[in-house]
Design a protein around this motif. Structure first.
Motif, PDB file in Angstrom:
ATOM      1  N   GLY A  53     -16.719  59.121 -20.226  1.00 42.66           N
ATOM      2  CA  GLY A  53     -16.655  58.060 -21.225  1.00 42.66           C
ATOM      3  C   GLY A  53     -17.477  56.841 -20.829  1.00 42.66           C
ATOM      4  N   LEU A  54     -17.372  56.421 -19.565  1.00 44.27           N
ATOM      5  CA  LEU A  54     -18.143  55.270 -19.105  1.00 44.27           C
ATOM      6  C   LEU A  54     -19.644  55.541 -19.176  1.00 44.27           C
ATOM      7  CD1 LEU A  54     -16.098  54.148 -15.956  1.00 44.27           C
ATOM      8  CD2 LEU A  54     -16.216  52.986 -18.159  1.00 44.27           C
ATOM      9  N   GLY A  55     -20.061  56.721 -18.672  1.00 52.09           N
ATOM     10  CA  GLY A  55     -21.485  57.047 -18.664  1.00 52.09           C
ATOM     11  C   GLY A  55     -22.062  57.220 -20.053  1.00 52.09           C
ATOM     12  N   TYR A  56     -21.322  57.939 -20.915  1.00 47.72           N
ATOM     13  CA  TYR A  56     -21.793  58.159 -22.279  1.00 47.72           C
ATOM     14  C   TYR A  56     -21.912  56.834 -23.037  1.00 47.72           C
ATOM     15  CZ  TYR A  56     -21.740  59.555 -27.194  1.00 47.72           C
ATOM     16  OH  TYR A  56     -22.025  59.690 -28.528  1.00 47.72           O
ATOM     17  N   GLY A  57     -20.891  55.989 -22.908  1.00 49.52           N
ATOM     18  CA  GLY A  57     -20.915  54.724 -23.629  1.00 49.52           C
ATOM     19  C   GLY A  57     -22.054  53.821 -23.200  1.00 49.52           C
ATOM     20  N   ALA A  58     -22.356  53.808 -21.888  1.00 51.46           N
ATOM     21  CA  ALA A  58     -23.416  52.935 -21.387  1.00 51.46           C
ATOM     22  C   ALA A  58     -24.757  53.251 -22.033  1.00 51.46           C
ATOM     23  CB  ALA A  58     -23.511  53.053 -19.867  1.00 51.46           C
ATOM     24  N   HIS A  59     -24.997  54.522 -22.352  1.00 50.91           N
ATOM     25  CA  HIS A  59     -26.261  54.900 -22.985  1.00 50.91           C
ATOM     26  C   HIS A  59     -26.516  54.089 -24.257  1.00 50.91           C
ATOM     27  CE1 HIS A  59     -26.075  58.429 -20.343  1.00 50.91           C
ATOM     28  NE2 HIS A  59     -27.329  58.653 -20.643  1.00 50.91           N
ATOM     29  N   TRP A  60     -25.446  53.891 -25.038  1.00 49.43           N
ATOM     30  CA  TRP A  60     -25.640  53.348 -26.380  1.00 49.43           C
ATOM     31  C   TRP A  60     -25.634  51.823 -26.438  1.00 49.43           C
ATOM     32  CZ3 TRP A  60     -27.971  56.240 -29.554  1.00 49.43           C
ATOM     33  CH2 TRP A  60     -27.870  57.622 -29.411  1.00 49.43           C
ATOM     34  N   SER A  61     -25.521  51.163 -25.284  1.00 47.48           N
ATOM     35  CA  SER A  61     -25.831  49.740 -25.235  1.00 47.48           C
ATOM     36  C   SER A  61     -27.158  49.494 -24.535  1.00 47.48           C
ATOM     37  CB  SER A  61     -24.711  48.980 -24.505  1.00 47.48           C
ATOM     38  OG  SER A  61     -24.539  49.466 -23.187  1.00 47.48           O
ATOM     39  N   ILE A  62     -27.543  50.390 -23.623  1.00 46.66           N
ATOM     40  CA  ILE A  62     -28.784  50.224 -22.872  1.00 46.66           C
ATOM     41  C   ILE A  62     -29.994  50.678 -23.682  1.00 46.66           C
ATOM     42  CG2 ILE A  62     -30.048  50.995 -20.826  1.00 46.66           C
ATOM     43  CD1 ILE A  62     -27.337  51.208 -19.402  1.00 46.66           C
ATOM     44  N   VAL A  63     -29.908  51.844 -24.330  1.00 49.00           N
ATOM     45  CA  VAL A  63     -31.069  52.414 -25.016  1.00 49.00           C
ATOM     46  C   VAL A  63     -31.567  51.543 -26.173  1.00 49.00           C
ATOM     47  CG1 VAL A  63     -31.868  54.361 -26.415  1.00 49.00           C
ATOM     48  CG2 VAL A  63     -30.628  54.778 -24.288  1.00 49.00           C
ATOM     49  N   PRO A  64     -30.699  51.076 -27.098  1.00 42.75           N
ATOM     50  CA  PRO A  64     -31.241  50.229 -28.182  1.00 42.75           C
ATOM     51  C   PRO A  64     -31.908  48.966 -27.663  1.00 42.75           C
ATOM     52  CG  PRO A  64     -29.041  51.018 -28.734  1.00 42.75           C
ATOM     53  CD  PRO A  64     -29.259  51.361 -27.297  1.00 42.75           C
ATOM     54  N   ALA A  65     -31.306  48.311 -26.659  1.00 43.24           N
ATOM     55  CA  ALA A  65     -31.914  47.100 -26.121  1.00 43.24           C
ATOM     56  C   ALA A  65     -33.241  47.411 -25.441  1.00 43.24           C
ATOM     57  CB  ALA A  65     -30.951  46.424 -25.137  1.00 43.24           C
ATOM     58  N   ALA A  66     -33.304  48.512 -24.670  1.00 44.65           N
ATOM     59  CA  ALA A  66     -34.549  48.890 -24.002  1.00 44.65           C
ATOM     60  C   ALA A  66     -35.638  49.224 -25.018  1.00 44.65           C
ATOM     61  CB  ALA A  66     -34.308  50.080 -23.074  1.00 44.65           C
ATOM     62  N   ALA A  67     -35.271  49.913 -26.091  1.00 44.63           N
ATOM     63  CA  ALA A  67     -36.246  50.259 -27.127  1.00 44.63           C
ATOM     64  C   ALA A  67     -36.810  48.998 -27.783  1.00 44.63           C
ATOM     65  CB  ALA A  67     -35.604  51.165 -28.171  1.00 44.63           C
ATOM     66  N   SER A  68     -35.960  48.004 -28.014  1.00 48.67           N
ATOM     67  CA  SER A  68     -36.443  46.772 -28.646  1.00 48.67           C
ATOM     68  C   SER A  68     -37.367  46.001 -27.703  1.00 48.67           C
ATOM     69  CB  SER A  68     -35.252  45.894 -29.055  1.00 48.67           C
ATOM     70  OG  SER A  68     -34.584  45.365 -27.929  1.00 48.67           O
ATOM     71  N   GLU A  69     -37.138  46.114 -26.393  1.00 51.07           N
ATOM     72  CA  GLU A  69     -37.992  45.419 -25.425  1.00 51.07           C
ATOM     73  C   GLU A  69     -39.336  46.111 -25.247  1.00 51.07           C
ATOM     74  OE1 GLU A  69     -34.306  43.717 -22.679  1.00 51.07           O
ATOM     75  OE2 GLU A  69     -35.108  45.736 -22.410  1.00 51.07           O
ATOM     76  N   LEU A  70     -39.307  47.435 -25.212  1.00 54.58           N
ATOM     77  CA  LEU A  70     -40.549  48.174 -24.966  1.00 54.58           C
ATOM     78  C   LEU A  70     -41.395  48.332 -26.224  1.00 54.58           C
ATOM     79  CD1 LEU A  70     -39.202  50.999 -22.610  1.00 54.58           C
ATOM     80  CD2 LEU A  70     -40.491  48.957 -21.963  1.00 54.58           C
ATOM     81  N   PHE A  71     -40.732  48.425 -27.404  1.00 57.34           N
ATOM     82  CA  PHE A  71     -41.460  48.746 -28.640  1.00 57.34           C
ATOM     83  C   PHE A  71     -41.250  47.724 -29.749  1.00 57.34           C
ATOM     84  CE2 PHE A  71     -40.350  52.711 -26.420  1.00 57.34           C
ATOM     85  CZ  PHE A  71     -41.627  53.129 -26.088  1.00 57.34           C
ATOM     86  N   GLY A  72     -40.589  46.595 -29.450  1.00 54.30           N
ATOM     87  CA  GLY A  72     -40.522  45.495 -30.403  1.00 54.30           C
ATOM     88  C   GLY A  72     -39.370  45.577 -31.382  1.00 54.30           C
ATOM     89  N   LEU A  73     -39.172  44.465 -32.101  1.00 52.10           N
ATOM     90  CA  LEU A  73     -38.074  44.355 -33.068  1.00 52.10           C
ATOM     91  C   LEU A  73     -38.502  44.576 -34.516  1.00 52.10           C
ATOM     92  CD1 LEU A  73     -36.041  41.261 -31.788  1.00 52.10           C
ATOM     93  CD2 LEU A  73     -35.187  43.585 -32.056  1.00 52.10           C
TER      94      LEU A  73
END
Length: 592
Positions: free
Chosen positions: A463-483
């Protein structure tokens, strides 16, 4: 009277009110995580086997992840219209499933049930898209905390709805499906005119950090409270009145964040209009980019010729070095030695379209790592009902609730800790993904071994590992590929869940489970025959529901999932290595 009307207007346009309302809507956007509780009900009432249940699970994952329709309609419809449409889809899809399961309408073929599950769960994508787009625009400088908290409440939705279901106290377990159909629809419709962009970049206050800390504290108290209540209900036979009291306290905890917009509007000094006028109309630049950075012209040859350490220099020095290199290249071009062309397409950290991102190796590293890590966790969530039954637990609801709580904490913690990593150390956010995936390796191992209490430990780590994906990935995508095209990028990345679930749960987990169940049935009934290909293709003629007992049912599946997570760790670390310079540019200068 005019003063009160002015304050009320300010209140309904306050970005913290929008954020709190989005949190409430998000708590209903995680109904897919209840599939582990409703799948045994569907299986028993409709006489399905595990492969048929797995197909419904894949349909659920597709509905939960295919957000292109939501993303496209949100650009056409007003956001309240998108929330209304999502609520109606949820109501119709799961409402019809409830009618079929309870015998109030004729039984539908499996493909039709898959469509209903898809439609009902796809309503979540409208909730997610509206909430994320609204709040990221309202809090452009706090993407990590905002995404983490919102996605966290989506993960906590299963535990909240399970606690509300405990109050109903009905012997008909199908009523849980009815609650899944009606509850989210009611919340979405009631709040559809509140969740929207309100020019939040003009409402920045010095107290924002304290407000986020308060929200985090409430989240931790809420998760701890729900965990304590669920464990207590599992160990002790509580009276109905006590369960009602526990549920009332739950609603109070959910309402507590509402005090933030009340205090900011009615009990604090209003923002000076002259000061507000100085704020920009729109957030025009990414973290760490100066106006000179945005306006500077970089030729393709400059990108090829400049030393790698140039990107690590302070902004003014970096611009000076690049200008010198441009002048040399321009002189060489005038002499005919080189031909200068302006670069085509954005660089990492700038705004990408989806098509531009799809040709970048970093985007596919992010997608593949997410697929292997997140989909392996989703496989556990989808099969948690059968997993708990195979290990001798009668009540699967407790584990569905617990993994929802750990999922919630993983999302909250992932957003908070990854924000520290990038803000304080200017280190790539995807390193948080690698840590989460390493945790999941051990979680799958515990589930596979089936030791006493291993299901509690396994659901905690997964649960901890799975949940962390879905707060890290959207933020990382916005940083690498813009808003600018964040909605399209995010909805494409969410396809990793159904793509992985189709193979991990729909083929591997269900086939191995049914194979082990047929082996056990063959031991008790030797006249039954098993085909060698049934491990991955099953018995084509098997229509009776199968049941497997013991840790052997999911041992091989868990070991395979653990191996996938190890590969995901490697991919995440490759992405970290490739994006060090990007994060140094985005956040490095903020530390100086």
């Amino acid at each position: 009277m005019g003063r009160v009307r002015e304050r009320l207007g300010e209140f309904f346009h306050n970005r913290w009110l929008v954020f709190v309302a989005a949190m409430w809507v998000q708590s209903c956007a995680g109904i897919g995580y209840l599939f582990g509780s409703i799948s045994p009900v569907i299986k028993s009432h409709l006489n399905y086997n595990q492969r048929q249940i797995a197909r419904l699970g894949v349909a659920k994952d597709l509905g939960d992840s295919v957000g292109f329709l939501a993303g496209s309609l949100c650009e056409i419809l007003p956001l309240w219209g998108a929330l209304l449409l999502g609520s109606l889809m949820n109501l119709v899809g799961y409402g019809w499933v409830w009618l079929v399961v309870t015998g109030r309408t004729s039984i539908l073929p499996l493909w039709a049930m898959c469509i209903l599950i898809f439609v009902g769960t796809n309503g979540e994508t409208f909730f997610n898209t509206v909430n994320l787009v609204s709040c990221v625009q309202n809090f452009p400088k706090s993407r990590g905390p905002v995404v983490g908290i919102l996605k966290g409440f989506a993960g906590l939705g299963g535990a909240i709805l399970t606690q509300i279901y405990a109050v109903i106290q009905t012997p008909d377990h199908a009523s849980l499906i009815f609650m899944v159909a009606v509850g989210p629809a009611m919340v979405g419709i009631s709040l559809m005119f509140i969740v929207r962009p309100v020019g939040g970049h003009k409402q920045i206050k010095s107290s924002d950090g304290m407000s986020f800390s308060f929200i985090y504290s409430v989240c931790l108290v809420l998760a701890a409270y729900l965990m304590a209540v669920m464990i207590l209900q599992d160990l002790v036979d509580l009276s109905h009145n006590v369960i009602v009291i526990f549920t009332v306290i739950l609603f109070i905890l959910l309402l507590i964040p509402f005090v933030i917009p009340i205090i900011l509007v009615f009990f604090s000094e209003p923002t000076d209009p002259a000061e507000a006028a100085l704020l920009p109309d729109t957030p025009k630049q990414e973290p760490g980019k100066s106006e000179n950075d945005i306006n500077e012209v970089i030729f393709s040859e400059v990108e090829d010729e400049k030393p790698k350490d140039v990107d690590l220099l302070p902004a003014l020095e970096r611009q000076k070095r690049i200008a010198q290199l441009q002048a040399k290249l321009a002189q060489a071009a005038a002499e005919g030695a080189v031909r200068i062309k302006r670069r085509r397409g954005p660089h990492r950290g700038e705004d990408f379209t989806l098509m531009q991102a799809l040709i970048k190796a970093d985007f596919w590293l992010l997608f593949t790592s997410l697929l292997l890590g997140s989909a392996s966790g989703l496989t556990v969530i989808d099969n948690l009902g059968q997993m708990s039954q195979s290990l001798g637990y009668d009540n699967a609801h407790i584990f569905v609730s617990l993994i929802s709580i750990w999922n919630f904490l993983g999302r909250i913690g992932g957003g908070y800790l990854s924000e520290i990593i990038v803000r304080d150390y200017a280190y790539p956010r995807p390193v948080g993904m690698a840590v989460a995936q390493a945790i999941m390796v051990f979680g799958h191992f515990f589930l596979g071994m089936g030791w006493p209490g291993a299901l509690y430990v396994g659901t905690l780590l997964i649960g901890l590992g799975y949940g962390a994906h879905w707060s890290i990935v959207p933020a990382a995508a916005s940083e690498l590929f813009g808003l600018k095209k964040f909605g399209a990028l995010y909805n494409f990345l969410t396809l990793a869940n159904p793509a992985g679930s189709l193979v991990f749960s729909g083929l591997i987990a269900s086939s191995i489970y049914d194979s082990e169940a047929e082996k056990q049935a063959h031991q008790h009934h030797p006249h039954l025959q098993q085909d060698l290909g049934s491990i991955f293709f099953g018995s084509l003629g098997a229509e009776e529901p199968t049941k497997c007992d013991g840790s052997v049912c999911f041992f091989l599946t868990s070991m395979i999932m653990s191996g996938f997570c190890i590969i995901a760790v490697v991919l995440s670390m490759i992405l970290v290595y490739r994006t060090k310079i990007v994060y140094a540019n985005l956040y490095g200068k903020s530390r100086t």
